[in-house]
Motif scaffolding. Sequence first.
Motif, mmCIF file in Angstrom:
data_model
loop_
_atom_site.group_PDB
_atom_site.id
_atom_site.type_symbol
_atom_site.label_atom_id
_atom_site.label_comp_id
_atom_site.label_asym_id
_atom_site.label_seq_id
_atom_site.Cartn_x
_atom_site.Cartn_y
_atom_site.Cartn_z
ATOM 1 N N ALA A 284 51.509 80.362 111.375
ATOM 2 C CA ALA A 284 52.404 81.672 112.071
ATOM 3 C C ALA A 284 53.586 81.227 111.459
ATOM 4 O O ALA A 284 54.847 81.848 112.147
ATOM 5 C CB ALA A 284 51.962 80.984 114.234
ATOM 6 N N THR A 285 53.940 80.120 111.043
ATOM 7 C CA THR A 285 55.851 80.528 111.114
ATOM 8 C C THR A 285 56.315 81.016 109.937
ATOM 9 O O THR A 285 56.768 81.331 109.671
ATOM 10 C CB THR A 285 55.643 78.580 110.388
ATOM 11 O OG1 THR A 285 55.237 78.421 109.063
ATOM 12 C CG2 THR A 285 55.091 77.529 111.712
ATOM 13 N N CYS A 286 55.536 81.975 109.333
ATOM 14 C CA CYS A 286 55.661 82.915 108.399
ATOM 15 C C CYS A 286 57.097 83.416 108.989
ATOM 16 O O CYS A 286 56.763 83.694 110.278
ATOM 17 C CB CYS A 286 54.483 83.935 108.421
ATOM 18 S SG CYS A 286 55.161 85.624 107.679
ATOM 19 N N ILE A 287 57.637 83.704 107.669
ATOM 20 C CA ILE A 287 58.769 84.324 108.501
ATOM 21 C C ILE A 287 59.142 86.192 108.108
ATOM 22 O O ILE A 287 60.455 87.002 108.877
ATOM 23 C CB ILE A 287 60.367 83.634 108.033
ATOM 24 C CG1 ILE A 287 60.295 83.484 107.003
ATOM 25 C CG2 ILE A 287 60.466 82.451 108.810
ATOM 26 C CD1 ILE A 287 61.532 83.261 105.975
ATOM 27 N N GLY A 288 58.505 86.677 107.825
ATOM 28 C CA GLY A 288 57.899 88.130 107.342
ATOM 29 C C GLY A 288 58.993 88.687 105.967
ATOM 30 O O GLY A 288 59.424 89.174 106.592
ATOM 31 N N CYS A 289 59.573 87.151 105.531
ATOM 32 C CA CYS A 289 60.666 87.668 104.640
ATOM 33 C C CYS A 289 60.069 88.581 103.620
ATOM 34 O O CYS A 289 61.113 89.466 102.501
ATOM 35 C CB CYS A 289 61.054 86.294 103.967
ATOM 36 S SG CYS A 289 59.824 85.298 102.847
ATOM 37 N N LYS B 12 49.258 85.598 109.085
ATOM 38 C CA LYS B 12 48.218 86.910 110.545
ATOM 39 C C LYS B 12 46.766 86.715 111.037
ATOM 40 O O LYS B 12 46.789 86.234 112.500
ATOM 41 C CB LYS B 12 48.858 87.944 110.580
ATOM 42 C CG LYS B 12 49.484 88.300 111.873
ATOM 43 C CD LYS B 12 49.917 87.682 113.153
ATOM 44 C CE LYS B 12 51.478 87.634 112.363
ATOM 45 N NZ LYS B 12 51.682 86.071 113.550
ATOM 46 N N ARG C 71 61.506 91.604 114.645
ATOM 47 C CA ARG C 71 61.295 90.355 114.293
ATOM 48 C C ARG C 71 62.170 89.750 114.061
ATOM 49 O O ARG C 71 62.127 88.085 114.156
ATOM 50 C CB ARG C 71 59.792 90.158 113.464
ATOM 51 C CG ARG C 71 60.357 90.470 112.052
ATOM 52 C CD ARG C 71 59.170 90.102 111.304
ATOM 53 N NE ARG C 71 59.001 88.490 111.264
ATOM 54 C CZ ARG C 71 57.828 88.050 110.848
ATOM 55 N NH1 ARG C 71 56.292 89.173 110.642
ATOM 56 N NH2 ARG C 71 57.165 87.158 110.770
ATOM 57 N N ARG C 72 63.488 89.880 113.652
ATOM 58 C CA ARG C 72 64.680 88.707 113.328
ATOM 59 C C ARG C 72 65.355 88.328 114.466
ATOM 60 O O ARG C 72 66.513 88.176 114.306
ATOM 61 C CB ARG C 72 65.711 90.276 111.754
ATOM 62 C CG ARG C 72 64.434 90.295 111.113
ATOM 63 C CD ARG C 72 65.036 89.288 109.981
ATOM 64 N NE ARG C 72 63.478 90.674 109.093
ATOM 65 C CZ ARG C 72 62.177 90.078 108.549
ATOM 66 N NH1 ARG C 72 62.169 89.366 108.836
ATOM 67 N NH2 ARG C 72 62.018 91.346 107.191
ATOM 68 N N ILE D 163 64.804 83.659 118.360
ATOM 69 C CA ILE D 163 64.030 83.317 117.375
ATOM 70 C C ILE D 163 64.662 82.226 116.086
ATOM 71 O O ILE D 163 63.803 81.089 115.713
ATOM 72 C CB ILE D 163 64.188 84.278 115.317
ATOM 73 C CG1 ILE D 163 62.363 84.156 114.964
ATOM 74 C CG2 ILE D 163 65.045 83.569 114.583
ATOM 75 C CD1 ILE D 163 61.863 85.211 114.081
ATOM 76 N N PRO E 88 51.183 79.856 119.851
ATOM 77 C CA PRO E 88 50.510 78.071 119.331
ATOM 78 C C PRO E 88 51.577 77.093 119.833
ATOM 79 O O PRO E 88 52.212 76.873 119.328
ATOM 80 C CB PRO E 88 50.569 78.315 117.780
ATOM 81 C CG PRO E 88 51.572 79.249 117.564
ATOM 82 C CD PRO E 88 52.220 80.372 118.337
ATOM 83 N N GLN F 123 60.074 75.543 116.803
ATOM 84 C CA GLN F 123 60.178 76.754 116.126
ATOM 85 C C GLN F 123 59.656 77.952 117.214
ATOM 86 O O GLN F 123 59.456 78.542 117.049
ATOM 87 C CB GLN F 123 59.901 77.442 114.806
ATOM 88 C CG GLN F 123 60.138 76.802 114.257
ATOM 89 C CD GLN F 123 59.386 76.326 112.593
ATOM 90 O OE1 GLN F 123 59.092 75.133 112.665
ATOM 91 N NE2 GLN F 123 58.565 77.196 112.165
ATOM 92 N N GLN G 132 60.740 81.174 117.625
ATOM 93 C CA GLN G 132 60.061 81.611 116.264
ATOM 94 C C GLN G 132 58.835 82.403 117.218
ATOM 95 O O GLN G 132 59.149 83.450 116.971
ATOM 96 C CB GLN G 132 60.108 80.785 115.512
ATOM 97 C CG GLN G 132 59.565 81.828 114.672
ATOM 98 C CD GLN G 132 58.487 80.722 113.305
ATOM 99 O OE1 GLN G 132 58.216 80.083 113.457
ATOM 100 N NE2 GLN G 132 58.729 82.117 111.884
ATOM 101 N N GLN G 133 57.999 81.550 118.065
ATOM 102 C CA GLN G 133 56.876 81.826 118.002
ATOM 103 C C GLN G 133 57.085 82.701 119.756
ATOM 104 O O GLN G 133 55.300 83.439 119.856
ATOM 105 C CB GLN G 133 56.070 80.467 118.238
ATOM 106 C CG GLN G 133 55.803 79.857 116.798
ATOM 107 C CD GLN G 133 55.637 80.409 116.335
ATOM 108 O OE1 GLN G 133 54.109 81.441 115.938
ATOM 109 N NE2 GLN G 133 56.069 80.570 115.069
ATOM 110 N N LEU H 244 57.938 86.224 118.138
ATOM 111 C CA LEU H 244 56.690 86.677 117.762
ATOM 112 C C LEU H 244 55.936 87.360 118.554
ATOM 113 O O LEU H 244 55.882 88.393 117.767
ATOM 114 C CB LEU H 244 56.443 85.873 116.682
ATOM 115 C CG LEU H 244 56.654 85.572 115.449
ATOM 116 C CD1 LEU H 244 56.573 84.824 114.219
ATOM 117 C CD2 LEU H 244 57.348 86.973 114.598
#
Lengths: 247, 674, 214
Positions: free
Chosen positions: A156-161, A180, B98-99, B103, B162, B190, B193-194, B197
């Motif tokens: 889930a740490t994907c940052i969608g870059c 995802k 999402r940015r 986050i 999570p 993080q 971030q979670q 998201l």
Amino acid sequence: MKLTLKIWRQATTDATGAMHTYQLDGVSEDMSFLEMLDVLNEQLNASDEEPIAFDSDCREGICGMCGLMINGQAHGPEVTTTCQLHMRSFKDGDEITIEPWRADAFPVLKDLCVDRSALDRMIQSGGYISANTGSAPDAHAAPVEKKKADRAFDVATCIGCGACVAACPNGSASLFLGAKITHLGELPQGQPERWDRVIGMVSQHDHDGFGGCTNIGECASACPKEIPLDVISQLNKDLRTAMVKGR
Amino acid sequence: MAMHDGTQALNQASNQLSDDAHGYYTRGENIIDAKAPVGPIKDRWTNRKFENRLVNPANRRKLDVIIVGTGLAGGAAAATMGEAGYNVKSFCYQDSPRRAHSIAAQGGINAAKNYKEDGDSTFRLFYDTVKGGDYRSRESNVYRLAEVSANIIDQCVAQGVPFAREYGGLLDNRSFGGVQVSRTFYARGQTGQQLLLGAYQAMERQVGAGTVQEFTRHEMLEVIVVDDRARGIIARNMVTGEIETHLADVVVLATGGYGNVFFLSTNAMGSNVTAAWRAHRKGAYMANPCYTQIHPTCIPVSGEHQSKLTLMSESLRNDGRIWVPKNREDCEKDPRDIPEEDRDYYLERIYPSFGNLVPRDIASRQAKNMCDEGRGVGPLVGDFRRGVYLDFADAIARMGKKAVETKYGNLFDMYARITGEDPYESPMRIYPAVHYVMGGLWVDYDLQSNIPGLFVTGEANFSDHGANRLGASALMQGLADGYFVLPNTIRDYLADGPFEKVSEDHPAVVEARTSVEERITRFLSINGTRSADSYHKELGHIMWEYCGMERSEDGLRKAIDLIRELKADFWSNLKVLGTADSLNQSLEKAGRVVDFIELGELMCIDALNRRESCGGHFRAESQTEDGEALRHDDEFAYVAAWEWGGDSLDGGQPVLHKEDLIYTAIEMKQRSYK
Amino acid sequence: MAVSGLLFIAFTLVHMYGNLKAFSGQEKFNDYAHHLREFGEPILPYEGFLWITRVGLLVALVAHVTSAVILARRASRARTTKYQYKKNKHSALSSRTMRWGGAALLLFIIWHLVNFSFGKVNPQTGETGAAAGDPYTLMVDTFDVWWMTVIYLVAMLALGFHLHHGTWSATQTLGYTNTATSRQRAKQAGWLLAIVIAGGFSLVPLSVMFGIIE
């Protein structure tokens, strides 16, 4: 240090772009890569040339907004985001090529900025758990095995870059998708929609013109968050199960 | 701590005797929060939810809701309002919702779940938050925040956030920011971030369902006020440059904080005050703008090129020891060559009982004092070295390198990546940085500003943190506002809708659009010599120097003069290349910077007026003999709500409205950390 | 792609094993070749098994090539503007040469079938069909021509590359490599199969060239 920068410039999506060469002196090794570009832009502005457009926001490696192809590598030579890359990774006299992410699903908007809304559309097509506000049971109602919770977090740490797409010789977004699918699929809350989710997201992925995965693995090496290739296998497994179930 | 039920006032209205800002402002009427609930504090929110009118589900799709910003407060609100069936339009300046900068939050989110059975409760979270805010927040709002905190965790878990778990599969908690209960939920480093998201995915689900329309790379540049109600916004499409008019029944600003007024902060590059400031100029009050939170453990500035600062979790202070050399001559030396007797562990020396764990503002201010004395370390930036050592040598000797690595490995890696130095080998250098602002647009209990139909949520409003915010409370507030508070309060306003349709030709709409277009034309036609960034940097220097960790009467006056000069220069010497009808980042910056300049001026006036030290605001003139912050409750237990009074270059002055803070559940106390 | 690929892996493994009969001498080898035609009798007619295999392989080939063409076309549409400069970080050469390697293998297979199966072309004598000699003679005559051996060895190199990536890729596509360990095992299997199959095939032409088989 002194650098020669070859940078892609393109006025609009429909305009023809080309590489331009710039000389930049006085670069400190403590600068981040984007701060180096800030300095170049100040210099361009002073000499009446329009500054180079590039995206960045948090500049601490978490928002996923930045992303440049640096010397042919997504986010450059280190395993990190472009904003966390520092000039000490380069040396005096280096020539650095800078290009935008290239994929038809990510059209160039200007210079180094691209449109990554295709990633949002994949999320819209199933990358969520339907839980209306207020409808949630107590957080302790469903315990989650620690191993699964940890795996869910890791992916889930994907940052969608979009670095995975940029680096993939096929222009596939499978790593993004897999991350995802794996995140939500590991959790009990994600089960009811699991099979519809994978079908929905994969269809959207293909519809937006991303390429197919041939398991080359460039995506995982470019990923600043080190999402492993396992997630693509998980994606395939879920997809296979979903098709067997006739979704 | 005595518990009161909230039915009797425990303090008197304030009576300000000093008038430091005389000549810089005019005095307006006192205001009250007309929506403030009364009665026992624990029943207030329940009662309000019942009293607020409902909107018929069939009517909801006829109601247009604009939400600007997609962080925790905006994203959660868009998702929730979309689920309820309203017609939502969501705006953000980034390329994806999402940015948003929520986050980047590392630590965690508080919730009064009492899963650890360690004596936590809604009342205790409420009490800690009010006390942490140095008694400058509204009781009712804070109690509500504590009350809904538990629902937030449930909601997030249901969405698939999570969170960290124990081996039994249940959620893990830790204690955070010096509180004695473990009420902080987290997802490694993080959490923001979670959580973001989670909200983003919930919102994207509504985009897929068609109830939410998202407008990315759109920047709100004006609010449209028709017949005294907020009825829409003017936004610029940042790709095509088109100036778009978006009309609605209600407008919600969830646009975050304005820490970037200091140029260097831990905020994102794009974080800005423009949406809030344009609303302020249209009549919305700006409350307590001077309340700024400065975080003590950030990576120091390395040179003039620096574009932002990076925060490291303050958990580092649990095991690291902070020091500077006793002698200035040693400042350039390798710290490992400085013998123990020549080191000044100043926090341990000044605050023997709390040592390195003193609150954020004290740790920050003392670091600045050391550097101002010329004992800072690291590279010279300007005339000073801006850094102090955070040394883990003792911790490594005591716990072993392995244990230190397990506990702080990711932070050490981050430090090494940014500075190129190995913190296992030589001490880290740290310095304080602006991190959060407690001030923001004034709102009532329903989160509505003084402009009807304009609601403000999250960091953009002023309501919940008083003069200082507790750790792990920003995420809590953003999500509380977005998921649970706003959707329940906004319906009372929307029950009167749908409002009469506004045409795009309405004079108020045309005026708003024209003013935006004229401003853009003006930026492009000045044709001076300086970039917007260079003004931003200069403003940042002024703010940091005179309106940063320690503020004084003389300094603030000087800052106001400097800012006014800077503003005049901006309008005559700005240089923006490119065109209005394309992606033009210099143009975007110009608009943001000039709003920051105007905001900076107001912050200094607010800081000048408030001749007391409270929370994140430290006035040199108001301290104890030991140099501790000294509040003046009898004079300043009020919210300073400022009304726009015109541009100072044209002789305008902001108008001060006071809202008295009357406590009914908690008695005010002076803090002490000695 | 993955299913047809796995079928080819199984086929090449058996085929390679059969080829090793060459070391048992002319008679045994020819017996083996003939036996393949009688395999499954009397339930299956003469050459029945052979034809089922041929049809099965043909279907797999069509599926494999079609998938490859679809993937290649998708990839080229996914990035119509190429990078000016692109570096690959950690991917194996084999993974990036699947398309050209695959095309080369296809050409090779056509020649191979003409050489040994449908046409029976003896490159040494120029005879075709039955006149080309029994299977063993045809094989030895073919590999006595040095450039034929080179063609076959190059093809085996291509096959090795193809199997190296193909094996792990198939398991990944089928979703069997969800952990770091299983991924590593699949990659090891790729190495093993590439070396065993391509190496095993190469033994025969090499042995002919060095006179071990005559």
